[in-house]
Design an enzyme around this catalytic site. Structure first.
Site, mmCIF file in Angstrom:
data_model
loop_
_atom_site.group_PDB
_atom_site.id
_atom_site.type_symbol
_atom_site.label_atom_id
_atom_site.label_comp_id
_atom_site.label_asym_id
_atom_site.label_seq_id
_atom_site.Cartn_x
_atom_site.Cartn_y
_atom_site.Cartn_z
ATOM 1 N N ASP A 1 -20.037 17.300 51.144
ATOM 2 C CA ASP A 1 -20.029 18.171 51.615
ATOM 3 C C ASP A 1 -19.175 18.078 53.735
ATOM 4 O O ASP A 1 -19.982 17.127 53.548
ATOM 5 C CB ASP A 1 -21.181 19.585 51.731
ATOM 6 C CG ASP A 1 -20.378 20.505 52.491
ATOM 7 O OD1 ASP A 1 -19.974 21.904 52.050
ATOM 8 O OD2 ASP A 1 -21.850 20.479 53.668
ATOM 9 N N GLU B 1 -14.944 15.955 50.641
ATOM 10 C CA GLU B 1 -13.723 17.536 51.719
ATOM 11 C C GLU B 1 -13.806 17.321 52.126
ATOM 12 O O GLU B 1 -14.127 17.149 53.820
ATOM 13 C CB GLU B 1 -15.166 18.768 51.894
ATOM 14 C CG GLU B 1 -14.815 20.238 51.880
ATOM 15 C CD GLU B 1 -15.761 21.404 52.258
ATOM 16 O OE1 GLU B 1 -15.619 22.318 51.601
ATOM 17 O OE2 GLU B 1 -16.199 20.489 52.453
#
Length: 693
Positions: free
Chosen positions: A347, A383
């Protein structure tokens, strides 16, 4: 046996955490700036019955060994030291702290003012000091032996190449809570039930990517609204599976889930959050890192009372501190070696690559991953952005990282919505997004292609709503993305108009087909294959209910069949899942280019065609990439047609004598995989022809 009946031993500084051995338990914890470290022991009822001042310190690791203690012992820490927020220090011995290396937890924090190191409501805010004991509201760590008998699952552990990988992003509870036919719905056990494994195998995916399962916090503001942090992106236990997904309170439930997935040929990828923690800003609770050593774990601003916040969640971990790096690397290796997961999706990964000078693709985190013999052999997905300066880094990551390609997502949506001037953009995505990824020896599989993800509209909502509908989140519809490149095709939300329903089905087919025909690594959002809707909510992070759960009772069986056919078609054709980029280079084997863009009349595309904003058809003649070794599985050629315009007829490329183009895939048909003659292309569809002899 009472602790007072035997002597405390010095123990050892490594490994960090609580390590159960034959003689007792070794405890080791890092703190550079603490003046005293207190190990707190609890009985089975959660009563704190022993506080031990840890006697030994080697460097910045405090440690001791307690003979006679056994697996199952509950514990936590209290730290003494300066409480000087203006200097970056926030020690408060009245606050019970979680061990960052805890492998198991008894539950999750219960919101109470006692969780804060400062006096809530005080005029001095976080500069004040609170003496309320937080232990009654904190989970305890549990010392365990995490060994698991993997049995035959170890030998059957799948190792899918990236060329063969199809990722399925799912939420443990969200995927299973709506299944009345599965025991322990919403748990790790339910995820690996026979019914779920059968569904995933029938669909054809090869890897399941789980939203955060490391222990996470329910934000206080959500609890006050009667909501919850459903997605789980506020983690604090980097080693501990979240207890809320356990039906029997044992981490072996997670391990058994992984073993079952592996037995079904499915890899397990974890979505992990190491960029920030659940403690938030200086006004957040004290759960672990803030109380253990705030100045060491977090990146602090020029005024060290405050945090650098590149994640948008209040704080940022300091990856330039070797003990922070060690913590994260130890955590990753633990999930691979002990829990047997097969990869990670990071993330806001740009945060992990940040130094004081900004994002650095050769920075400490990437160097550590690159040299690690365990971690550089699992699937790593970034990401590739954060909210800090220079945070958008699509294409900038080093091998072996894959990256979520949001440009692919947007261009596919725009093309099929009918936006002008998007043919060149979708052509780039179809051929592997080389502009971003073809450098430094990276493969075409580096592009993680997706249409939808947990963050945003589902595929059904993408073709059913022009505007987001996030009112249920309690933020007056201000949250979530407003620019979704969606199209309701005539009516907002659900409709009984059969013509609109048919148009939406065709649009979903075209989008899913495009995804499966594109070079790169495809990812599907769980429930999209069932036409799952979130009623237009494109930010269901707090919806642990029917909004956020997959709606199994209304599953769309025909669309599931189509998705399975599209995946099967991809698997049948190695040409669609190549490691090498297609650059229209001439092949030595036959003198043909590996990629040829054509007009509908069969002529080569010209620059004026690419620049034409009205162009609504893309035709790609694809072959195995130039330079493909002989040992790689081969096939002749495919003619891929993306037609968002009206009905047309195309002129096929000429073939050697005896060859012919056979229609093998057509989204205008209920049975997409078929053999039909002719070069007529229906309006608004995807067609693939195969060169056959």
């Amino acid at each position: 046996m009472s602790l007072h009946s035997f002597a405390i031993k010095p123990g050892r500084p490594s490994p960090l955490g609580a390590t159960v051995d034959e003689g007792g338990i070794n405890f080791a914890v890092f703190s550079k700036n603490a003046t005293k470290v207190m190990l707190c022991l609890f009985d089975e009822d959660g009563v704190e019955n022993q506080i031990i001042s840890m006697p030994e310190r080697e460097g910045h690791v405090w440690h001791c060994h307690l003979p006679g203690l056994k697996a199952g012992q509950q514990y936590g820490y209290r730290m003494d030291g300066p409480y000087e927020p203006t200097k970056g220090h926030r020690f408060n011995p009245h606050k019970l702290l979680i061990d960052p290396y805890a492998k198991s937890l008894t539950g999750q924090p219960i919101w109470n003012d006692a969780l804060y190191s400062y006096q809530v409501g005080h005029a001095d805010k976080d500069l004040s000091f609170d003496k309320t004991d937080s232990a009654p509201y904190m989970p305890r760590c549990v010392a365990i032996d995490p060994k698991f008998n993997w049995g035959d699952a170890e030998g059957s552990r799948p190792r899918h190449t990236l060329e063969d990988t199809i990722v399925y992003e799912a939420h443990v509870k969200g995927l299973t809570a709506g299944r009345s036919d599965i025991s322990d719905a919403g748990s790790y056990r339910a995820m690996a039930s026979d019914a779920m494994l059968e569904h995933l195998n029938n669909l054809g995916v090869t890897a399941i990517e789980l939203l955060p399962v490391q222990a996470f916090l329910n934000d206080e503001f959500l609890v006050k609204r009667g909501l919850t942090n459903y997605w789980g992106y506020m983690t604090y236990g980097f080693f501990a599976p979240d207890p809320r997904y356990m039906s029997r309170g044992q981490i072996s439930e997670f391990q058994q889930m992984v073993a079952r997935f592996h037995g079904a040929g499915i890899e397990v990828i974890l979505d992990v959050v190491y960029n920030h923690t659940a403690e938030g800003s200086e006004m957040g609770p004290t759960l672990m890192f803030r109380g253990l050593d705030n100045a060491s774990y977090y990146r602090l601003a020029d005024d060290p009372r405050y945090y650098i916040d590149d994640a948008g969640c209040g704080n940022t971990l300091d990856f330039e501190n070797p003990f922070v790096m060690r913590l994260v690397m130890d955590s990753l290796r633990y999930w691979v070696e002990v829990m047997h997961v097969d990869g990670f999706r990071f993330d806001l990964c740009s945060v992990l690559g940040r130094t004081r000078a900004g994002f650095d693709r050769t920075g400490p985190f990437f160097r550590a991953i690159g040299q690690d013999p365990i971690l550089n052999n699992v699937k790593l997905i970034a990401e590739p952005w954060d909210i800090g300066p220079g945070g958008y880094q699509l294409g900038a990551y080093p091998a072996p990282f894959l990256e979520w390609n949001d440009k692919y997502r947007d261009h596919a949506r725009q093309f099929w919505r009918g936006d002008h001037g998007k043919v060149a953009a979708i052509a780039s995505g179809l051929s592997g997004s080389a502009t971003y990824f073809d450098h430094d020896g990276r493969a075409a599989t580096s592009s993680l292609n997706f249409l939808t993800a947990h963050d945003g509209f589902t595929l059904q909502d993408l073709v059913s709503f022009n505007a987001k509908n996030n009112v249920a989140n309690g933020e007056e519809n201000r949250d979530g993305h407003s620019n979704n490149y969606s199209d309701n095709l005539g009516v907002e939300g659900k409709t009984d108009d059969l013509s609109i329903v048919a148009a939406r089905t065709r649009r979903k087919r075209n989008l899913m087909a495009t995804l499966m025909l594109s070079q790169g690594t495809p990812m599907i959002l769980a429930g999209d294959e069932l036409s799952n809707s979130q009623s237009g909510n494109n930010n269901a992070y707090c919806q642990d209910n029917e909004i956020g759960w997959v709606n199994w009772p209304e599953q769309d069986d025909p669309f599931f069949t189509f998705c399975a056919q599209a995946i099967a078609f991809r698997k049948m054709h190695p040409l669609l899942r190549q490691k090498r980029f297609l650059h229209s280079k001439q092949r030595l084997i036959d003198g043909e280019p590996d990629l040829f863009w054509r007009r509908a009349n069969g002529e080569a595309m010209r620059q004026e065609d690419w620049d034409n904003p009205e162009l609504d058809i893309l035709i790609a003649e694809m072959r195995m990439a130039s330079g493909t070794p002989e040992y790689v599985q081969r096939e002749g050629a495919l003619l891929v047609v993306l037609n968002r315009g009206g009905k047309t007829s195309i002129v096929p490329p000429s073939l050697p004598q005896g060859g012919q183009w056979v229609r093998r895939f057509d989204t205008s048909q209920d049975d997409a995989i078929q053999v039909t003659p002719g070069m007529d292309i229906s309006a608004d569809c995807v067609v693939v022809f195969s060169h056959e002899t």
